[in-house]
Structure formats: C-alpha cells, structure tokens
Design a protein around this motif. Structure first.
Motif, PDB file in Angstrom:
ATOM      1  N   ASP A  36       0.832  -1.201   0.000  1.00 42.64           N
ATOM      2  CA  ASP A  36       0.000   0.000   0.000  1.00 42.64           C
ATOM      3  C   ASP A  36       0.864   1.247   0.000  1.00 42.64           C
ATOM      4  OD1 ASP A  36      -2.352  -1.522   0.181  1.00 42.64           O
ATOM      5  OD2 ASP A  36      -2.115  -1.680   2.368  1.00 42.64           O
ATOM      6  N   PRO A  37       0.533   2.228  -0.835  1.00 42.50           N
ATOM      7  CA  PRO A  37       1.295   3.480  -0.801  1.00 42.50           C
ATOM      8  C   PRO A  37       1.025   4.221   0.509  1.00 42.50           C
ATOM      9  CG  PRO A  37      -0.568   3.668  -2.295  1.00 42.50           C
ATOM     10  CD  PRO A  37      -0.518   2.249  -1.825  1.00 42.50           C
ATOM     11  N   PRO A  38       1.948   5.061   0.922  1.00 42.27           N
ATOM     12  CA  PRO A  38       1.751   5.768   2.186  1.00 42.27           C
ATOM     13  C   PRO A  38       0.606   6.774   2.065  1.00 42.27           C
ATOM     14  CG  PRO A  38       3.652   6.649   1.037  1.00 42.27           C
ATOM     15  CD  PRO A  38       3.190   5.449   0.263  1.00 42.27           C
ATOM     16  N   ASP A  39      -0.127   6.938   3.147  1.00 44.75           N
ATOM     17  CA  ASP A  39      -1.177   7.952   3.192  1.00 44.75           C
ATOM     18  C   ASP A  39      -0.645   9.129   3.993  1.00 44.75           C
ATOM     19  OD1 ASP A  39      -3.409   9.504   3.251  1.00 44.75           O
ATOM     20  OD2 ASP A  39      -4.602   8.123   4.480  1.00 44.75           O
ATOM     21  N   ALA A  40      -0.210  10.143   3.305  1.00 47.49           N
ATOM     22  CA  ALA A  40       0.325  11.336   3.948  1.00 47.49           C
ATOM     23  C   ALA A  40      -0.520  12.549   3.572  1.00 47.49           C
ATOM     24  CB  ALA A  40       1.773  11.538   3.559  1.00 47.49           C
ATOM     25  N   ARG A  42      -2.228  15.370   1.688  1.00 47.16           N
ATOM     26  CA  ARG A  42      -1.895  16.121   0.473  1.00 47.16           C
ATOM     27  C   ARG A  42      -0.445  15.897   0.038  1.00 47.16           C
ATOM     28  NH1 ARG A  42      -4.016  22.079   1.325  1.00 47.16           N
ATOM     29  NH2 ARG A  42      -3.706  22.145  -0.929  1.00 47.16           N
ATOM     30  N   SER A  43       0.386  15.401   0.945  1.00 44.74           N
ATOM     31  CA  SER A  43       1.804  15.181   0.632  1.00 44.74           C
ATOM     32  C   SER A  43       2.095  13.752   0.178  1.00 44.74           C
ATOM     33  CB  SER A  43       2.665  15.493   1.858  1.00 44.74           C
ATOM     34  OG  SER A  43       2.502  16.828   2.257  1.00 44.74           O
ATOM     35  N   SER A  44       1.077  12.955  -0.008  1.00 44.74           N
ATOM     36  CA  SER A  44       1.283  11.543  -0.360  1.00 44.74           C
ATOM     37  C   SER A  44       2.150  11.367  -1.598  1.00 44.74           C
ATOM     38  CB  SER A  44      -0.061  10.845  -0.553  1.00 44.74           C
ATOM     39  OG  SER A  44      -0.733  10.729   0.678  1.00 44.74           O
ATOM     40  N   ALA A  45       1.942  12.174  -2.617  1.00 42.48           N
ATOM     41  CA  ALA A  45       2.740  12.057  -3.851  1.00 42.48           C
ATOM     42  C   ALA A  45       4.207  12.343  -3.567  1.00 42.48           C
ATOM     43  CB  ALA A  45       2.208  12.994  -4.918  1.00 42.48           C
ATOM     44  N   ASN A  46       4.462  13.369  -2.756  1.00 43.93           N
ATOM     45  CA  ASN A  46       5.853  13.713  -2.423  1.00 43.93           C
ATOM     46  C   ASN A  46       6.507  12.624  -1.580  1.00 43.93           C
ATOM     47  OD1 ASN A  46       5.562  16.129  -3.777  1.00 43.93           O
ATOM     48  ND2 ASN A  46       5.098  17.289  -1.924  1.00 43.93           N
ATOM     49  N   VAL A  47       5.769  12.108  -0.612  1.00 38.69           N
ATOM     50  CA  VAL A  47       6.299  11.041   0.238  1.00 38.69           C
ATOM     51  C   VAL A  47       6.565   9.799  -0.614  1.00 38.69           C
ATOM     52  CG1 VAL A  47       5.773   9.470   2.147  1.00 38.69           C
ATOM     53  CG2 VAL A  47       5.238  11.912   2.351  1.00 38.69           C
ATOM     54  N   GLY A  48       5.643   9.471  -1.513  1.00 33.92           N
ATOM     55  CA  GLY A  48       5.832   8.325  -2.406  1.00 33.92           C
ATOM     56  C   GLY A  48       7.061   8.487  -3.282  1.00 33.92           C
ATOM     57  N   ALA A  49       7.258   9.695  -3.816  1.00 32.34           N
ATOM     58  CA  ALA A  49       8.435   9.959  -4.659  1.00 32.34           C
ATOM     59  C   ALA A  49       9.724   9.837  -3.846  1.00 32.34           C
ATOM     60  CB  ALA A  49       8.335  11.339  -5.295  1.00 32.34           C
ATOM     61  N   ALA A  50       9.701  10.334  -2.608  1.00 35.95           N
ATOM     62  CA  ALA A  50      10.891  10.236  -1.752  1.00 35.95           C
ATOM     63  C   ALA A  50      11.207   8.781  -1.436  1.00 35.95           C
ATOM     64  CB  ALA A  50      10.686  11.040  -0.474  1.00 35.95           C
ATOM     65  N   LEU A  51      10.179   8.004  -1.121  1.00 31.59           N
ATOM     66  CA  LEU A  51      10.396   6.585  -0.833  1.00 31.59           C
ATOM     67  C   LEU A  51      10.912   5.846  -2.067  1.00 31.59           C
ATOM     68  CD1 LEU A  51       7.317   5.775   1.442  1.00 31.59           C
ATOM     69  CD2 LEU A  51       9.733   5.947   2.116  1.00 31.59           C
ATOM     70  N   ALA A  52      10.398   6.194  -3.236  1.00 31.58           N
ATOM     71  CA  ALA A  52      10.884   5.564  -4.473  1.00 31.58           C
ATOM     72  C   ALA A  52      12.360   5.878  -4.695  1.00 31.58           C
ATOM     73  CB  ALA A  52      10.043   6.022  -5.660  1.00 31.58           C
ATOM     74  N   ALA A  53      12.749   7.122  -4.403  1.00 29.64           N
ATOM     75  CA  ALA A  53      14.162   7.501  -4.557  1.00 29.64           C
ATOM     76  C   ALA A  53      15.037   6.727  -3.572  1.00 29.64           C
ATOM     77  CB  ALA A  53      14.326   9.004  -4.355  1.00 29.64           C
ATOM     78  N   ILE A  54      14.544   6.523  -2.365  1.00 31.61           N
ATOM     79  CA  ILE A  54      15.298   5.759  -1.367  1.00 31.61           C
ATOM     80  C   ILE A  54      15.463   4.314  -1.821  1.00 31.61           C
ATOM     81  CG2 ILE A  54      15.184   4.804   0.975  1.00 31.61           C
ATOM     82  CD1 ILE A  54      13.880   7.483   1.806  1.00 31.61           C
ATOM     83  N   VAL A  55      14.400   3.725  -2.329  1.00 28.53           N
ATOM     84  CA  VAL A  55      14.460   2.334  -2.794  1.00 28.53           C
ATOM     85  C   VAL A  55      15.420   2.211  -3.976  1.00 28.53           C
ATOM     86  CG1 VAL A  55      13.123   0.459  -3.836  1.00 28.53           C
ATOM     87  CG2 VAL A  55      12.213   1.688  -1.862  1.00 28.53           C
ATOM     88  N   ARG A  56      15.393   3.177  -4.903  1.00 33.61           N
ATOM     89  CA  ARG A  56      16.339   3.145  -6.043  1.00 33.61           C
ATOM     90  C   ARG A  56      17.776   3.250  -5.542  1.00 33.61           C
ATOM     91  NH1 ARG A  56      12.435   6.420  -8.419  1.00 33.61           N
ATOM     92  NH2 ARG A  56      13.640   8.289  -7.950  1.00 33.61           N
TER      93      ARG A  56
END
Length: 101
Positions: A36-40, A42-56
């Motif tokens: 499940d993507p994080p529920d943050a 209005r910032s969910s997209a930004n948090v998701g992008a940050a997590l994707a960068a960490i995983v990469r």
C-alpha cells in the motif's frame, strides 16, 4: 607475502566479502516494496516519490556491494596465486644457489 610491505590477510578479505554480501541481502530485504502506498494526505505524492528515490538508491547500493564483494573474492584468489608463485620462485632460487658448481 613475508618481508613485503604489501600483503593480504586472506581471512580478512573473505570476512569483508561476507559482510558486504550479508549487508546487500539485508538491504534487499528492507527494500521490498510495500503493497500500500503511504497515506500522507496532500503530501502523499511527495512522500511516495521520496520513498521511491530511497528504494532506487538502496538498489544501487546493493548492486555495488555485491560487485565489490565479488571483486574482493577475485583479488583474494589473485593474492594467493602471487604468494604461491613467489614462494615457488624463492624455493627454486634457493635450490640454484645451494647447488654445487
């Protein structure tokens, strides 16, 4: 190699390679995608992008750790070959020097 300023501690190199491989495995386990993507809010997209960068970044670190471990193993074998060749050469030279003329 005895008497040389350059030497390799084979057990140490093997241990370092093992640590790198184990660390890569631990990172791979930690980088498993969440379902499940994080529920943050209005910032969910930004948090998701940050997590994707960490995983990469973790994936790159895993790959580099595995490559480094493989290179250490390959070089550890090369050091052993050099040690053996040097020892053989010294024994041959010793035999030649001790032979009567």
């Amino acid at each position: 190699m005895t008497g040389s300023s350059v030497f390799a501690e084979h057990d140490g190199l093997t241990g370092l390679s093992t640590i790198l491989r184990n660390g890569a495995g631990d990172l791979a386990d930690a980088a498993m995608p969440v379902t499940d993507p994080p529920d943050a809010g209005r910032s969910s997209a930004n948090v998701g992008a940050a997590l994707a960068a960490i995983v990469r970044s973790m994936a790159l670190l895993i790959a580099q750790s595995e490559r480094t471990a493989a290179q250490i193993n390959a070089n550890n074998g090369a050091y052993g070959d050099v040690d053996n060749q040097t020892a053989t050469g010294l024994h041959e030279l010793e035999g030649q020097l001790l032979e009567p003329n």
